[in-house]
Design an enzyme around this catalytic site. Sequence first.
Site: not given
Length: 171
Positions: A14, A73, A147
């Site tokens: 992430d 992501e 996160d």
Amino acid sequence: MMDATHAIRIVGIDPGLNLTGYGVIDFQQGRPRLVEAGVVRGRGRSLAGRLEQMYNGVVELIDAFQPACMAIEELYSHYARPRTAILMGHARGVICLAARQRGLTVTPYAATQIKKILTGAGRAPKSQVQRAVQRELGLLQLPDPPDVADALAIALCHGYLRDRPCERVKE
């Protein structure tokens, strides 16, 4: 194609400029097992310094855990904040470079796709994603910070999508 009888190690990322979450998961016979999770911090005032720390941290992570592939992501930013998208693109770029230099394929996923696979809702709040990750990995506590939960969710998403290859890059 992933072989369901052999364990495959996936690192989920992430990306962030100050805090990048990571999650390393082994999948065997469709079942995930947590290996490691945490954050890579980009400290300092200069963008170049933070990016260097991020790059070095991701290289250390890859070298330490030897994943077969990386899931990350996709970049998303509201149209009202184009500067955020540009800065996040820098972070994502050094992460992808680190993976590529270590021979990993990198597969991007939209946040809505990740949330839909784990929770059934593409617009699920972070707390729902945290609970889904906790359930999927049999964790006693919610993964924190968010996160880390997001990175684990990305790795889980990749593991559950069997049609995605997970191989070292061949030159």
